[in-house]
Design a protein around this motif. Structure first.
Motif, mmCIF file in Angstrom:
data_model
loop_
_atom_site.group_PDB
_atom_site.id
_atom_site.type_symbol
_atom_site.label_atom_id
_atom_site.label_comp_id
_atom_site.label_asym_id
_atom_site.label_seq_id
_atom_site.Cartn_x
_atom_site.Cartn_y
_atom_site.Cartn_z
ATOM 1 N N LEU A 49 0.876 -1.177 0.000
ATOM 2 C CA LEU A 49 0.000 0.000 0.000
ATOM 3 C C LEU A 49 0.910 1.222 0.000
ATOM 4 O O LEU A 49 1.644 1.473 0.967
ATOM 5 C CB LEU A 49 -0.893 -0.015 1.237
ATOM 6 C CG LEU A 49 -1.955 1.085 1.343
ATOM 7 C CD1 LEU A 49 -2.917 1.046 0.154
ATOM 8 C CD2 LEU A 49 -2.725 0.957 2.660
ATOM 9 N N THR A 50 0.869 2.010 -1.079
ATOM 10 C CA THR A 50 1.927 2.995 -1.272
ATOM 11 C C THR A 50 1.416 4.213 -2.032
ATOM 12 O O THR A 50 0.220 4.338 -2.321
ATOM 13 C CB THR A 50 3.112 2.323 -2.001
ATOM 14 O OG1 THR A 50 4.243 3.179 -1.975
ATOM 15 C CG2 THR A 50 2.763 1.909 -3.416
ATOM 16 N N ASP A 51 2.332 5.113 -2.318
ATOM 17 C CA ASP A 51 2.044 6.317 -3.102
ATOM 18 C C ASP A 51 2.546 6.089 -4.524
ATOM 19 O O ASP A 51 3.754 6.043 -4.757
ATOM 20 C CB ASP A 51 2.748 7.512 -2.461
ATOM 21 C CG ASP A 51 2.568 8.808 -3.254
ATOM 22 O OD1 ASP A 51 1.852 8.794 -4.271
ATOM 23 O OD2 ASP A 51 3.159 9.835 -2.860
ATOM 24 N N MET A 52 1.631 5.938 -5.440
ATOM 25 C CA MET A 52 1.996 5.694 -6.835
ATOM 26 C C MET A 52 1.961 6.961 -7.693
ATOM 27 O O MET A 52 2.396 6.928 -8.841
ATOM 28 C CB MET A 52 1.037 4.670 -7.450
ATOM 29 C CG MET A 52 1.138 3.291 -6.858
ATOM 30 S SD MET A 52 2.613 2.430 -7.442
ATOM 31 C CE MET A 52 2.245 0.743 -6.931
ATOM 32 N N SER A 53 1.475 8.070 -7.138
ATOM 33 C CA SER A 53 1.191 9.188 -8.033
ATOM 34 C C SER A 53 1.501 10.570 -7.479
ATOM 35 O O SER A 53 1.243 11.571 -8.142
ATOM 36 C CB SER A 53 -0.302 9.154 -8.406
ATOM 37 O OG SER A 53 -1.119 9.158 -7.237
ATOM 38 N N SER A 54 2.065 10.653 -6.267
ATOM 39 C CA SER A 54 2.258 11.964 -5.662
ATOM 40 C C SER A 54 3.708 12.136 -5.208
ATOM 41 O O SER A 54 4.621 11.563 -5.792
ATOM 42 C CB SER A 54 1.277 12.136 -4.499
ATOM 43 O OG SER A 54 1.296 13.464 -4.005
ATOM 44 N N VAL A 55 3.918 12.890 -4.130
ATOM 45 C CA VAL A 55 5.257 13.352 -3.776
ATOM 46 C C VAL A 55 6.195 12.245 -3.296
ATOM 47 O O VAL A 55 7.413 12.420 -3.291
ATOM 48 C CB VAL A 55 5.196 14.458 -2.701
ATOM 49 C CG1 VAL A 55 4.542 15.703 -3.258
ATOM 50 C CG2 VAL A 55 4.462 13.977 -1.453
ATOM 51 N N TYR A 56 5.665 11.089 -2.887
ATOM 52 C CA TYR A 56 6.515 10.004 -2.413
ATOM 53 C C TYR A 56 6.632 8.859 -3.423
ATOM 54 O O TYR A 56 7.154 7.801 -3.108
ATOM 55 C CB TYR A 56 5.980 9.442 -1.091
ATOM 56 C CG TYR A 56 5.742 10.494 -0.038
ATOM 57 C CD1 TYR A 56 6.706 11.457 0.235
ATOM 58 C CD2 TYR A 56 4.555 10.535 0.678
ATOM 59 C CE1 TYR A 56 6.488 12.438 1.187
ATOM 60 C CE2 TYR A 56 4.331 11.510 1.637
ATOM 61 C CZ TYR A 56 5.297 12.459 1.888
ATOM 62 O OH TYR A 56 5.079 13.431 2.835
#
Length: 420
Positions: A49-56
């Protein structure tokens, strides 16, 4: 002669009796192999579960999924002959979206463990859900030290770093160098607040003072007003208690404002190697930072980084290397425990030392904190660097027991319950 024949007949009768007994008992079978783990639904399902599209996204994102897949492959791809599946989703840095995905995974899709979870507010929300459902969460991307403090969970582990370790290692070193007055520019959400809190406490503990704090909204494009306020405080050091794209933007704009040329120093309390690469060594040179992983530390880290870069195109960050380590240790624990039951797996993960390219002699404490060495680094100057990713020089290796918050100081209810 007669006695010899009698002995022969006795032996023959004994052998015939033995064969008859075996015939009644059934065929001889080889010793059974060790039993396969008892998996609740016939497989192990790992979710990123992660950030695929933003600052991270660069620091975690698709790279974290790749790291998990590499760990599964290195483990052998199956567990006791049963498949190991890796799935992923983008929580968009929103606690409600992350929570909904976690519930669906745990309730309907047979997910055994969720990993990564950058953005501390999302990590805290998912940890609560995992606790309620008796499922496992291993955080690599999220940073708040509250995950192993007041919000600790019997099924939640914090793997790679936390706000206490970043602040303790960087803050102590900076004050020792004479940078004893600080101004904070802080991301206005759970992670930033925790990083500022832990950083300010370390500055004061080391004999320094905090002269100014200002909080910037998440994903801020323009840091000019915040930088002017920090610059006007007269602090010797401006500390960025943010991460990802926010940190990159803030440091770029500080460089444009000539803040370093004016005599103030900059410290990024959390910055990843992809961020430094994005900034460029001309802008980032001299920056102090703390990290849990550096690709050029030894032969094992270099070999991992080479494999990772061939797939992803970038050098692994500490978050991504932490996911690799956590997945590998989790799978070893399931195998050793003989089950995917969350509490039994966590107990086995605590029992077994963490020994891999990420950590040597790491250990999982009662509060869920994985304790391992941390590294104080400084960004090289252009003259010192020998290549595109030759960005850091090691200033100090800080043992885990010194880098991370003492167990008794975290206010974790699990520790109180055991009387430790």
């Amino acid at each position: 002669m007669f006695q010899r024949h009698r002995r022969t007949r006795t032996i023959v009768r004994g052998l015939l009796a033995s064969f008859a007994a075996l015939a009644v008992a059934g065929p001889v079978r080889a010793a059974a192999p060790p039993s396969a783990p008892q998996l609740s639904d016939g497989k192990v399902k790992i979710a990123i579960l992660t950030d695929m599209s933003s600052v991270y996204a660069d620091s975690t994102g698709r790279g974290s999924v790749i790291a998990a897949e590499m760990a599964v492959k290195d483990f052998g791809g199956t567990l006791g002959g049963q498949p190991i599946e890796v799935v992923s989703a983008d929580h968009q840095n929103k606690p409600d979206i992350g929570s909904n995905i976690a519930r669906q995974w745990y309730d309907r899709e047979g997910v055994d463990v969720i990993l990564d979870v950058p953005t501390s507010s999302v990590a805290l929300a998912v940890q609560q859900i995992a606790r309620e459902k008796g499922k496992m969460l291993i955080v690599s991307g999220g940073g708040t030290s509250d995950l192993t403090g007041p919000a600790c969970s019997p099924t939640g582990l914090h793997w790679t770093y936390d706000t206490y370790a970043l602040s303790h290692v960087s803050g102590h070193a900076a004050v020792k160098q004479g940078l004893d007055t600080w101004a904070f520019i802080t991301a206005d959400y759970a992670f930033g607040h925790a990083l500022e809190r832990d950083g300010a406490a370390e500055v004061k503990r080391s004999g320094g003072k905090v002269l100014s704090t200002v909080r910037a909204p998440f994903a801020t494009a323009d840091f000019s007003s915040f930088l002017i306020q920090a610059q006007g405080s007269g602090a010797k050091l401006i500390a960025f208690a943010n991460a990802g794209g926010d940190t990159v933007n803030a440091i770029k704009q500080a460089h444009e404002f000539g803040i370093v040329q004016g005599g103030q120093k900059l410290l990024a309390l959390l910055i990843n190697i992809d961020d430094v690469h994005s900034l460029g060594i001309e802008v980032a040179q001299g920056l102090l930072l703390t990290t849990a992983f550096y690709w050029d530390r030894d032969d094992a880290t270099r070999a991992f980084a080479k494999r990772f870069k061939e797939i992803y195109g970038l050098i692994p960050t500490m978050h991504q290397a932490g996911v690799y380590s956590a997945v590998g240790h989790y799978l070893k624990a399931v195998q050793a425990a003989g089950t995917d039951d969350a509490l039994k797996v966590v107990a086995k993960m605590r029992e077994m030392p963490v020994e891999d390219m990420f950590a040597h002699g790491g250990r999982v404490r009662e509060d869920g904190r994985m304790v391992h060495d941390m590294y104080l680094m400084q960004v090289k100057t252009p003259k010192e660097s020998t290549g595109e990713w030759d960005l850091y020089k090691l200033i100090a290796t800080v043992p885990g027991d010194e880098a991370f918050r003492p167990l008794a100081e975290g206010n974790c209810p699990l520790v109180k319950a055991t009387g430790n």
